[in-house]
Design an enzyme around this catalytic site. Sequence first.
Site: not given
Length: 471
Positions: A9, A54, A58
Amino acid sequence: MKRRVGGLETEYGLVCVRADGSRALEPEAAARELFRPVVAMGRSSNVFLRNAARLYLDVGSHPEYATAECDDWWDLVAQDRAGDRIFADLAAQANERLAADGQDARIHLLKNNVDSAGNAFGSHENFLVDRRGEFTRLPRYLLPFLVTRQIVTGAGGVVRSEPEDGAAGGAPAQFVFSRRSDHMWEAVSSATTRTRPIINTRDEPHGDPTRFRRLHVIVGDSTMSEVSTHLRFATTDLVLRAIESGRALPELALHDDITAIRAVARDLTGTAPLPLAGGGTTTALEVQQRWLDHVTEFADESEQAVLETWQRALDTVRTGDRTWAAQNLDWAIKERLFTQVAERRGVDLGDPAIERLDLAYHDIDPGQGVFAALQRRGLAPQRLAEARIEAARTTAPTTTRAHLRGQVVTAAQEHGVDHVVDWTTLRLTRPGAMPIQVLDPFTTELPAVDALLAEIRSQGTAAPAQPMPFA
């Protein structure tokens, strides 16, 4: 666990400035402009892509990209590079719209961990581990490795220590292996922001909770070099396998992990003494070498290249010879670059020009980013073929569950069928549609998914929908 699934991520820094460098848009407004094509496509700023990754916005207006599940670490690097390019395309399109609107504004996306104001954002590594293992035992052995891993995989940077009480001015700026180290506050915790830990223990397996657990490592730097990114995962995987094997392990638990991680960052020789929990001292080089020697005993032929690269990285620190590392590892590439620029301009490393250079190094714009320019000049590595990176933008890994998710997202987009997917679930949004759960990350074939794909193709529009405008 010989075969392991992992993912990365990455939170990107976001800034929108005028030609004179002043702020043009607040981060929230810049993020809305950046994500306009994403929202138009998926009616959300949180979407899964055809490559099963994905892409989302955020907390704190940080654009974030989470790779699909990979069981090959070079596949993961390709997926990570694909994410950079997808976001670079989104930024280019946003800048074209801003220019067409007559605005003096340009969006930059920075793949780093610390901005000019000292705010930190993450690059989080995820590793599948067996639920049956002793998770509480794992940090005892993994933490010393992670604390010292930065001498191999750190992104490098410049820090200036705070002045001591009563002292005038601050300490001279110095180059460090990792600026991220100063933003770690706990060794192990369930938090991710307030008291940022090295290992996050939040239990979200994204798989069968009776069989799997997800190890969430948040200490790593965002790395531009494909070599550095690959080493982050390949070396950690080898250490995890050693811990899981049940065999005797190096006893290297540190007295204070947080004090040690800061000390390691500032010691470019790798030889500063680090107090051990059981008494005595060790060094960053010794910890890394002990683990490398240990995993060499069981590594197979396909992993010899990883072992050799790991050893070359340690030899760089041990000998001070940067010849190889200065063209392969982020921290060494930046050390050479910053030193050359500082000497040429007659400034020290604390000069604002060096800070701007650091940010430019991590700019993912292929036309303006410094790292991309170094790659074109042969001064930074490019291990993956262009075709592999480009394919990773629209194609999921074929050896994990991501393959199924990628097929569903691709078919649904091509045929204009509304759908919802997440890491474990696939479903259509029509009334009565039942979700399909895929709890085994290694599953690549499933009759229920075949039936879902057939339904999508039968219900879809005659003219396929347009492909994503940014991938």
